[in-house]
Design a protein around this motif. Structure first.
Motif, PDB file in Angstrom:
ATOM      1  N   ASN A 121     -38.787 -76.506  87.101  1.00 33.62           N
ATOM      2  CA  ASN A 121     -38.613 -77.790  87.768  1.00 33.62           C
ATOM      3  C   ASN A 121     -38.385 -78.928  86.757  1.00 33.62           C
ATOM      4  OD1 ASN A 121     -41.037 -80.010  89.241  1.00 33.62           O
ATOM      5  ND2 ASN A 121     -38.887 -79.846  89.845  1.00 33.62           N
ATOM      6  N   LYS A 122     -37.124 -79.014  86.278  1.00 32.95           N
ATOM      7  CA  LYS A 122     -36.799 -79.941  85.181  1.00 32.95           C
ATOM      8  C   LYS A 122     -37.012 -81.399  85.552  1.00 32.95           C
ATOM      9  CE  LYS A 122     -32.816 -77.959  85.606  1.00 32.95           C
ATOM     10  NZ  LYS A 122     -31.582 -77.326  85.197  1.00 32.95           N
ATOM     11  N   GLU A 123     -36.837 -81.747  86.859  1.00 33.36           N
ATOM     12  CA  GLU A 123     -36.944 -83.141  87.280  1.00 33.36           C
ATOM     13  C   GLU A 123     -38.308 -83.725  86.894  1.00 33.36           C
ATOM     14  OE1 GLU A 123     -36.069 -80.566  89.269  1.00 33.36           O
ATOM     15  OE2 GLU A 123     -34.181 -81.011  90.295  1.00 33.36           O
ATOM     16  N   VAL A 146     -38.431 -72.276  81.667  1.00 29.12           N
ATOM     17  CA  VAL A 146     -37.759 -71.240  82.459  1.00 29.12           C
ATOM     18  C   VAL A 146     -36.259 -71.506  82.537  1.00 29.12           C
ATOM     19  CG1 VAL A 146     -37.535 -70.323  84.823  1.00 29.12           C
ATOM     20  CG2 VAL A 146     -39.797 -70.562  83.793  1.00 29.12           C
ATOM     21  N   ASP A 147     -35.895 -72.786  82.468  1.00 32.42           N
ATOM     22  CA  ASP A 147     -34.469 -73.136  82.485  1.00 32.42           C
ATOM     23  C   ASP A 147     -33.788 -72.282  81.398  1.00 32.42           C
ATOM     24  OD1 ASP A 147     -32.278 -74.509  83.288  1.00 32.42           O
ATOM     25  OD2 ASP A 147     -33.085 -76.507  82.886  1.00 32.42           O
ATOM     26  N   SER A 148     -32.647 -71.652  81.707  1.00 36.88           N
ATOM     27  CA  SER A 148     -32.107 -70.632  80.799  1.00 36.88           C
ATOM     28  C   SER A 148     -31.779 -71.191  79.413  1.00 36.88           C
ATOM     29  CB  SER A 148     -30.865 -69.990  81.401  1.00 36.88           C
ATOM     30  OG  SER A 148     -29.882 -70.971  81.635  1.00 36.88           O
ATOM     31  N   GLU A 149     -31.235 -72.416  79.369  1.00 34.12           N
ATOM     32  CA  GLU A 149     -30.860 -73.010  78.080  1.00 34.12           C
ATOM     33  C   GLU A 149     -32.114 -73.269  77.242  1.00 34.12           C
ATOM     34  OE1 GLU A 149     -30.038 -73.987  81.019  1.00 34.12           O
ATOM     35  OE2 GLU A 149     -27.856 -73.947  81.163  1.00 34.12           O
ATOM     36  N   HIS A 150     -33.141 -73.781  77.905  1.00 33.83           N
ATOM     37  CA  HIS A 150     -34.367 -74.142  77.183  1.00 33.83           C
ATOM     38  C   HIS A 150     -35.133 -72.896  76.770  1.00 33.83           C
ATOM     39  CE1 HIS A 150     -32.771 -77.386  79.464  1.00 33.83           C
ATOM     40  NE2 HIS A 150     -33.333 -78.222  78.600  1.00 33.83           N
ATOM     41  N   VAL A 213     -24.446 -83.473  86.004  1.00 34.63           N
ATOM     42  CA  VAL A 213     -25.725 -84.204  85.995  1.00 34.63           C
ATOM     43  C   VAL A 213     -26.831 -83.233  85.581  1.00 34.63           C
ATOM     44  CG1 VAL A 213     -27.477 -85.199  87.543  1.00 34.63           C
ATOM     45  CG2 VAL A 213     -25.128 -86.047  87.613  1.00 34.63           C
ATOM     46  N   ASN A 214     -26.689 -81.969  85.993  1.00 40.19           N
ATOM     47  CA  ASN A 214     -27.682 -80.970  85.592  1.00 40.19           C
ATOM     48  C   ASN A 214     -27.801 -80.925  84.070  1.00 40.19           C
ATOM     49  OD1 ASN A 214     -29.493 -78.670  85.944  1.00 40.19           O
ATOM     50  ND2 ASN A 214     -27.810 -77.450  85.118  1.00 40.19           N
ATOM     51  N   LYS A 215     -26.654 -80.957  83.380  1.00 39.05           N
ATOM     52  CA  LYS A 215     -26.707 -80.903  81.913  1.00 39.05           C
ATOM     53  C   LYS A 215     -27.377 -82.157  81.371  1.00 39.05           C
ATOM     54  CE  LYS A 215     -25.708 -77.652  81.090  1.00 39.05           C
ATOM     55  NZ  LYS A 215     -26.518 -76.418  80.991  1.00 39.05           N
ATOM     56  N   GLY A 216     -27.123 -83.293  82.036  1.00 31.81           N
ATOM     57  CA  GLY A 216     -27.786 -84.534  81.628  1.00 31.81           C
ATOM     58  C   GLY A 216     -29.293 -84.418  81.774  1.00 31.81           C
ATOM     59  N   LEU A 217     -29.734 -83.851  82.903  1.00 31.10           N
ATOM     60  CA  LEU A 217     -31.186 -83.657  83.104  1.00 31.10           C
ATOM     61  C   LEU A 217     -31.721 -82.697  82.038  1.00 31.10           C
ATOM     62  CD1 LEU A 217     -31.237 -83.247  87.023  1.00 31.10           C
ATOM     63  CD2 LEU A 217     -31.900 -85.286  85.726  1.00 31.10           C
ATOM     64  N   GLU A 218     -30.918 -81.695  81.700  1.00 24.46           N
ATOM     65  CA  GLU A 218     -31.370 -80.717  80.703  1.00 24.46           C
ATOM     66  C   GLU A 218     -31.456 -81.311  79.302  1.00 24.46           C
ATOM     67  OE1 GLU A 218     -29.934 -76.663  82.961  1.00 24.46           O
ATOM     68  OE2 GLU A 218     -29.013 -77.148  81.043  1.00 24.46           O
ATOM     69  N   VAL A 219     -30.584 -82.273  79.006  1.00 24.32           N
ATOM     70  CA  VAL A 219     -30.670 -82.955  77.702  1.00 24.32           C
ATOM     71  C   VAL A 219     -32.034 -83.662  77.633  1.00 24.32           C
ATOM     72  CG1 VAL A 219     -29.743 -84.880  76.341  1.00 24.32           C
ATOM     73  CG2 VAL A 219     -28.177 -83.218  77.369  1.00 24.32           C
TER      74      VAL A 219
END
Ligand code: NDP
Ligand code: MG
Length: 381
Positions: A121-123, A146-150, A213-219
């Protein structure tokens, strides 16, 4: 035996977490929580026999309670119930797999109760990273991405604790509209944006992936998880979703984590960290891969990514406004009440209208979410 509480068990991450549980006899589910999907929750409750099930929507919770009368499973409701599931004493680790800012309070309570967190839950981190990271440090719990990139970055950093990171290379698929112009995005409908080329995910994150926007949240998520400044986080488009992310160290060496796009791997890595377990599923076959390509993101067409960097750098309540405006706009878009490009317009409007606070408390974050919704409801979208 590792004991789990899964918040968001009926969603894409939640159900994949349960499939990892099915493959590992030393995992036990103690609590499950969802918003309203009681048909699936009932099935999950009967299969995994947790102590507690929470349904956020109170009417649906009543119905489920009635349906589970023949079992010993307790049914809770609302935010109280969600927090109860997050702090349940029998669980060692809480899987944060709800979608959106609703995850902030239960995550904070779980950390305070000493639970390790497997966070999808990145938010939650985007809006409250400045409150969560010090709490993680203070309580000594593990915050496992858990986010795959992280997860990829986390795997690359394993054993590198004494070394300096010079860059994080966060990969992005580019989504279904990679290579589009703004003009081409004008008439995108929900059914077009819901088709992700490589990953099968919940609706909100699928739309977020299409807008980047997902990538922005992931940054922003990476900034908190790995304590790196924004100028050291670079987004690289990798359309085949095979390189899940990379880390460059100060000697110029780069480590990457690769694999087929399968969220069960980062989920299992978080649950068993630092161990790896056998996992069924496809393996990468390099003889069949035509190419692994890399390119720069187009920040003019996918403006959401650029705005996310700006909001992240500004800090304070800016990431909350960015995120809340996006949550509002994506929901309106999915209901057919907002155009596709309107999503980014909503984010811009909110960022320029909602009052800014530099060091927001939890209450201020939640008030800012409300305020953002209020501002956007009152404009002619
Ligand atoms: P889904 O939409 O598939 O699932 C969301 C889950 O959250 C559902 O179980 C839903 O319950 C539950 N939920 C929503 N609101 C509430 C609430 N108020 N109270 C309790 N439960 C609630 O989302 P995903 O699984 O795709 O995503 C979950 C999170 O993981 C997101 O933050 C996303 O960004 C992140 N993530 C997801 C990835 C993926 O592959 N799916 C990859 C990386 C990150 P119900 O079914 O009843 O509505
Ligand atoms: Mg991701």
């Amino acid at each position: 035996m590792k004991r789990l509480s899964i918040l968001g068990s009926t969603g894409s991450i939640g159900t994949q977490t349960l499939s990892v549980v099915r493959e590992n006899k030393d995992l036990k589910v103690e609590a499950l929580a969802a918003k309203s999907n009681i048909d699936l929750l009932e099935q999950q409750a009967r299969e995994f026999k947790p102590k507690l099930v929470c349904v956020y929507e109170k009417e649906a919770a009543k119905t489920l309670k009635d349906r589970l009368k023949d079992t010993k499973i307790r049914v809770a409701a609302g935010m109280e119930g969600l927090i109860e599931a997050a702090v349940i004493k029998e669980a060692d680790i809480v899987v944060g797999a709800v979608v959106g800012m609703i995850g902030i309070r239960p995550t904070i309570e779980a950390i305070k109760a000493g639970k390790d967190i497997a966070l999808a839950n990145k938010e939650t981190l985007v809006c409250a990273g400045h409150l969560i990271m010090p709490l993680v440090k203070k309580t000594g719990v593990k915050l496992l991405p858990v986010d795959s990139e992280h997860s990829a970055i986390f795997q690359c950093l394993h054993g590198e604790e004494q070394n300096k990171v010079s860059r994080i290379l966060l990969t992005a698929s580019g989504g279904p509209f990679r290579g589009y112009t703004k003009e081409m995005l004008k008439n995108v409908r929900p059914e077009d944006a819901l088709k992700h080329p490589n990953w099968s995910m919940g609706a909100k994150i699928t739309i977020d992936s299409s807008t980047m926007v997902n990538k922005g949240l992931e940054v922003m998520e990476a900034r908190w998880l790995f304590n790196v400044p924004y100028d050291k986080i670079e987004v690289v488009v990798q359309p085949q979703s095979i390189i899940h992310s990379m880390v460059e160290f100060e000697d110029g060496g780069i480590k990457a984590q690769l694999g087929t796009p399968d969220m069960r791997l980062p989920i299992a890595y978080a649950l068993f960290y630092p161990d790896r377990r056998p996992l069924s599923g496809d393996r990468l076959d390099f003889s069949k891969l035509s190419a692994i390509t890399l390119e720069k993101p187009d920040l003019e067409v996918f403006e959401g990514l650029k705005i996310a960097y700006d909001a992240g750098k500004r800090g304070g309540t800016a990431p909350t406004v960015f995120n809340a405006a996006n949550e509002f706009a994506v929901s309106e878009f999915l209901k057919g009440r907002l155009s596709y490009l309107g999503i980014i317009e909503c984010i811009k409007t909110a960022l320029s209208s909602v009052p800014f606070t530099e060091k927001p408390s939890l209450k201020c974050i939640l008030d800012t979410e409300e305020k953002t919704y209020e501002v956007l409801r009152s404009c002619q979208l």
